[in-house]
Write an enzyme that holds these catalytic residues in place. Structure first.
Site, mmCIF file in Angstrom:
data_model
loop_
_atom_site.group_PDB
_atom_site.id
_atom_site.type_symbol
_atom_site.label_atom_id
_atom_site.label_comp_id
_atom_site.label_asym_id
_atom_site.label_seq_id
_atom_site.Cartn_x
_atom_site.Cartn_y
_atom_site.Cartn_z
ATOM 1 N N SER A 141 0.866 -1.182 0.000
ATOM 2 C CA SER A 141 0.000 0.000 0.000
ATOM 3 C C SER A 141 0.901 1.229 0.000
ATOM 4 C CB SER A 141 -0.853 0.011 1.278
ATOM 5 O OG SER A 141 -1.542 1.234 1.410
ATOM 6 N N TYR A 154 -1.430 0.051 10.782
ATOM 7 C CA TYR A 154 -1.502 -0.299 9.354
ATOM 8 C C TYR A 154 -0.242 0.192 8.645
ATOM 9 C CZ TYR A 154 -3.485 -0.980 4.651
ATOM 10 O OH TYR A 154 -3.719 -1.384 3.352
HETATM 11 N N1 LIG Z 1 -8.770 -0.773 -0.646
HETATM 12 C C1 LIG Z 1 -7.734 0.036 -0.539
HETATM 13 O O1 LIG Z 1 -7.854 1.285 -0.517
HETATM 14 C C2 LIG Z 1 -6.331 -0.538 -0.489
HETATM 15 C C3 LIG Z 1 -5.275 0.316 -0.774
HETATM 16 C C4 LIG Z 1 -3.978 -0.167 -0.732
HETATM 17 C C5 LIG Z 1 -3.741 -1.481 -0.397
HETATM 18 N N2 LIG Z 1 -4.774 -2.315 -0.108
HETATM 19 C C6 LIG Z 1 -4.446 -3.704 0.227
HETATM 20 O O2 LIG Z 1 -4.938 -4.521 -0.810
HETATM 21 C C7 LIG Z 1 -5.294 -5.806 -0.307
HETATM 22 C C8 LIG Z 1 -6.728 -6.118 -0.692
HETATM 23 O O3 LIG Z 1 -7.550 -5.080 -0.220
HETATM 24 P P1 LIG Z 1 -9.079 -4.934 -0.624
HETATM 25 O O4 LIG Z 1 -9.361 -3.491 -0.703
HETATM 26 O O5 LIG Z 1 -9.401 -5.813 -1.761
HETATM 27 O O6 LIG Z 1 -9.734 -5.443 0.745
HETATM 28 P P2 LIG Z 1 -10.842 -6.534 1.072
HETATM 29 O O7 LIG Z 1 -11.941 -6.495 0.065
HETATM 30 O O8 LIG Z 1 -11.165 -6.331 2.513
HETATM 31 O O9 LIG Z 1 -10.067 -7.907 0.863
HETATM 32 C C9 LIG Z 1 -9.224 -8.477 1.809
HETATM 33 C C10 LIG Z 1 -9.107 -9.956 1.474
HETATM 34 O O10 LIG Z 1 -8.194 -10.567 2.379
HETATM 35 C C11 LIG Z 1 -8.774 -11.760 2.869
HETATM 36 N N3 LIG Z 1 -8.259 -12.068 4.189
HETATM 37 C C12 LIG Z 1 -8.295 -11.273 5.295
HETATM 38 N N4 LIG Z 1 -7.763 -11.933 6.331
HETATM 39 C C13 LIG Z 1 -7.397 -13.154 5.861
HETATM 40 C C14 LIG Z 1 -6.808 -14.291 6.464
HETATM 41 N N5 LIG Z 1 -6.463 -14.310 7.760
HETATM 42 N N6 LIG Z 1 -6.569 -15.383 5.692
HETATM 43 C C15 LIG Z 1 -6.919 -15.384 4.394
HETATM 44 N N7 LIG Z 1 -7.468 -14.336 3.766
HETATM 45 C C16 LIG Z 1 -7.700 -13.244 4.510
HETATM 46 C C17 LIG Z 1 -10.280 -11.500 2.887
HETATM 47 O O11 LIG Z 1 -11.020 -12.716 2.737
HETATM 48 P P3 LIG Z 1 -11.703 -13.542 3.917
HETATM 49 O O12 LIG Z 1 -12.316 -12.537 4.864
HETATM 50 O O13 LIG Z 1 -12.710 -14.376 3.181
HETATM 51 O O14 LIG Z 1 -10.603 -14.346 4.514
HETATM 52 C C18 LIG Z 1 -10.430 -10.691 1.594
HETATM 53 O O15 LIG Z 1 -10.581 -11.557 0.488
HETATM 54 C C19 LIG Z 1 -5.043 -5.749 1.199
HETATM 55 O O16 LIG Z 1 -3.762 -6.266 1.465
HETATM 56 C C20 LIG Z 1 -5.075 -4.241 1.494
HETATM 57 O O17 LIG Z 1 -4.342 -3.934 2.649
HETATM 58 C C21 LIG Z 1 -6.079 -1.868 -0.164
#
Ligand SMILES: NC(=O)c1ccc[n+]([C@@H]2O[C@H](COP(=O)([O-])OP(=O)(O)OC[C@H]3O[C@@H](n4cnc5c(N)ncnc54)[C@H](OP(=O)(O)O)[C@@H]3O)[C@@H](O)[C@H]2O)c1
Length: 260
Positions: A141, A154
């Protein structure tokens, strides 16, 4: 030969969009997350092989790696599972939140990488079936590159994930394994901010008001594009933001217009 990629955090947001994009481009995909029902729906839609697995549980990760081997191995890994919890300061945030963030964003990433590196190497070595190359991409991120007030745990976890990526690239020097990192800024996914704010739906929409953020699909296109480069091309660090967000501190709200 059809390539095969393991994507963690595939049950929603960027991970699910990444599985869809890989599948569109003809890759075999393995979708990993905790929620089996969501993975089953994604599998029915894309042909992904679904494995329910908590990346913070070493036994589950070992079982996941065995299943990957038994169902065709892997050439590529996307460590995307992760998330944020809370917007409290360093002083006021809770260690439980920090532990959760470190477990999933850092230690989970390490556990999955360690479990799948031998699988990726098998793919490289298998002369006939193997591609001769492997790829790893860690989804960090901009919070792992720039600190901001309230980022606390975070920020710390994503800075750590950034450091792990850099260490891994050095440690794998001499092997045909590229190690890449994608650091997005503001991405509007359904669950990320909602989870961070512990279900506060109104608060979760605020960061996206009067701005055009990235979508999960846009991030997935860039992410998968890195894997589609010739295998010796290693995009060490891709920083991806919406145009309106020129830094973590500068998000332009309202229409963008050329200066007179
Ligand atoms: N959205 C943003 O603005 C943003 C910006 C920069 C970076 N990111 C990063 O991008 C990645 C994806 O983010 P997103 O926005 O797509 O968020 P999201 O929709 O909340 O997705 C997070 C995913 O991680 C999985 N997860 C969480 N804990 C887990 C565990 N213990 N074991 C296995 N899977 C797990 C969740 O699935 P389950 O709950 O089914 O396990 C879900 O599929 C993350 O690393 C986040 O930090 C996001």
């Amino acid at each position: 030969m059809q390539k095969r990629v393991v994507v963690t955090g595939a049950s929603s947001g960027i991970g699910a969009a990444t599985v869809r994009r890989f599948a569109e481009l003809g890759w075999q995909t393995v979708a990993v997350a905790r929620r089996a029902d969501r993975l089953a729906a994604l599998a029915a839609e894309t042909g992904a092989h679904a494995i329910a697995c908590d990346v913070t549980d070493e036994a589950q990760v070992a079982a996941m790696a065995r299943e990957v081997v038994e169902t065709g191995g892997a050439d590529a890994l996307v460590n995307n599972a992760g998330g944020a919890l809370g917007t409290d300061s360093v002083e006021t945030s809770s260690n439980d939140d920090w532990r959760w963030m470190f477990e999933v964003n850092v230690i989970g990433l390490r556990t999955v990488t360690a479990a799948l590196l031998p699988v990726l190497r098998d793919g490289i070595r298998t002369a006939e079936g193997g591609s001769g190359w492997a790829s790893i991409l860690n989804l960090t991120s901009t919070a792992g590159l720039s600190a901001y007030p309230g980022g606390s745990g975070y920020n710390a976890a994503k800075y750590a994930a950034h450091a792990v990526t850099e260490v891994l690239r050095l440690e794998l020097a001499g092997e045909p394994i590229r190690v890449m990192e994608l650091a997005p800024g503001l991405v509007h996914t359904e669950e990320f901010t909602l989870n961070r704010l512990r279900g506060d739906a109104a608060g979760a929409e605020k960061p996206y008001e009067n701005v055009t953020p990235l979508t999960a699909e846009e991030v997935a296109h860039v992410l998968v594009g890195a894997f589609e480069q010739p295998p010796h091309v290693n995009q060490d660090l891709i920083v991806l933001r919406p145009v309106a967000q020129s830094s973590v501190f500068h998000t332009h709200r309202g229409p963008l217009s050329a200066k007179a």
